[in-house]
Design an enzyme around this catalytic site. Sequence first.
Site, mmCIF file in Angstrom:
data_model
loop_
_atom_site.group_PDB
_atom_site.id
_atom_site.type_symbol
_atom_site.label_atom_id
_atom_site.label_comp_id
_atom_site.label_asym_id
_atom_site.label_seq_id
_atom_site.Cartn_x
_atom_site.Cartn_y
_atom_site.Cartn_z
ATOM 1 C CG HIS A 158 39.201 45.620 31.223
ATOM 2 N ND1 HIS A 158 39.981 44.479 31.290
ATOM 3 C CD2 HIS A 158 38.169 45.317 30.380
ATOM 4 C CE1 HIS A 158 39.463 43.542 30.530
ATOM 5 N NE2 HIS A 158 38.361 44.008 29.969
ATOM 6 C CE LYS A 184 36.164 42.632 33.595
ATOM 7 N NZ LYS A 184 37.240 42.746 32.588
ATOM 8 C CG ASP A 214 31.875 44.402 55.948
ATOM 9 O OD1 ASP A 214 31.310 45.495 55.720
ATOM 10 O OD2 ASP A 214 31.256 43.382 56.270
ATOM 11 C CG HIS A 260 36.089 37.054 29.032
ATOM 12 N ND1 HIS A 260 36.029 37.655 30.272
ATOM 13 C CD2 HIS A 260 36.006 38.065 28.133
ATOM 14 C CE1 HIS A 260 35.898 38.957 30.138
ATOM 15 N NE2 HIS A 260 35.888 39.251 28.853
ATOM 16 C CE LYS A 277 39.836 39.216 31.042
ATOM 17 N NZ LYS A 277 39.706 38.905 29.656
ATOM 18 C CG ASP A 328 58.545 26.451 38.066
ATOM 19 O OD1 ASP A 328 58.456 25.964 36.924
ATOM 20 O OD2 ASP A 328 59.510 27.135 38.427
#
Length: 414
Positions: A113, A115, A120, A291, A293, A298
């Site tokens: 899952h 991404k 380089d 979608h 996450k 603080d």
Amino acid sequence: MKCHWREGNRIQLLENGENYYPAVFEAIGQAKQKVILETFIWFEDEVGRALHHVLLNAARRGISIEVLLDGYGSADLSETFINALTDAGVVFRYYDPRPRLFGMRTNLFRRMHRKIVVIDNSVAFVGGINYSAEHVTSYGPEAKQDYAVRVEGPIVEDILQFELANLPQQTPARRWWQRRHHRAEDNRRPGEAQALFVWRDNDSHRDDIERHYLKMLTQAKREVIIANAYFFPGYRLLHAMRNAARRGVSVKLVVQGEPDMPIVKVGAELLYNYLLKSGVQVYEYRRRPLHGKVALMDDHWATVGSSNLDPLSLSLNLEANLIIHDRDFNQTLRDNLHGIIARDCQRVDESMAPKRTWWNLAKGVVVFHFLRHFPAMVGWLPAHTPNLAQMNPPAPPEIAAQDRIPTENSQVKP
């Protein structure tokens, strides 16, 4: 492999495909040696074709390119689409591709899952944005609200080494008796522009991301904002959120109000009463499917990545997040989340939570026992060692023709 806090990074928040795709495509276009790309979903739509184009151009000018796609999330790319890349020299792999049964996909759990893009050893991208038109606002009401980061600096080397260590035949899998849990990495010299790369796997890093969330909630003094698309976490995390709110921390949770899958909202609603009575502020994002996450604490701590706060991400999937200690980045993310809370969210009150009936009480008891014991239960689920299937380049036309047409001296096998 274990990563550490790195200082001196440049970190940019990227919101949705409008910001993310041009940044990724430009970086690939400027690659000098190597591109590594991992994603859960790559669709053969306008966004997917644009990625195909920039990778193909990079491969044709001699850049080494490795792609890893999930066998469930990206199962429908055409042979023509893939062959053009492999023919140009792109190393193209699927994580755990499995045959369909009666037309249905069977590889539902333990997905890749992450991404991640690394160019380089100079720039990397980490987040939750896949390669599909759904992540562009012009897609319409179903366009997804999501985030990623572009990073430069020493942390890129850690991400690159993680990728290299996870290439096939690089690191043998540990046996169960060799596995060990890692403590959440302490930031012993807090400062600005620091970053820590963390991941979740089914070997030695099974709960690293969750541990950082737990530590953040324990250390929070003023404010916590968690915006997470699929929110159905374990009991420990819910307990930590409640405790933070009870000691006076402003704890805000942003979840889907217009979910892409109805079951997502049903699951989150079962937790509303528990969170509300503890003082947690719950907001439903109503503009379009959420979608993202992301989270912040603080005025210095933040995280952006691929990990949801649900059983799949916390106990089964391969995930990756960047933990960020930087006041400027924290303020940028805070301004963004406060903006969507003010413009596009509805605050949940007791009237929106499930009514306190015996039936709902019984469901709540089942849910909380499930959440409390799920991490231990999932270890007993049937598992297999996922395969990395490499797609071979297409055979040259003359060789393919020889394979198809028997000659006078050849024997045709029945």
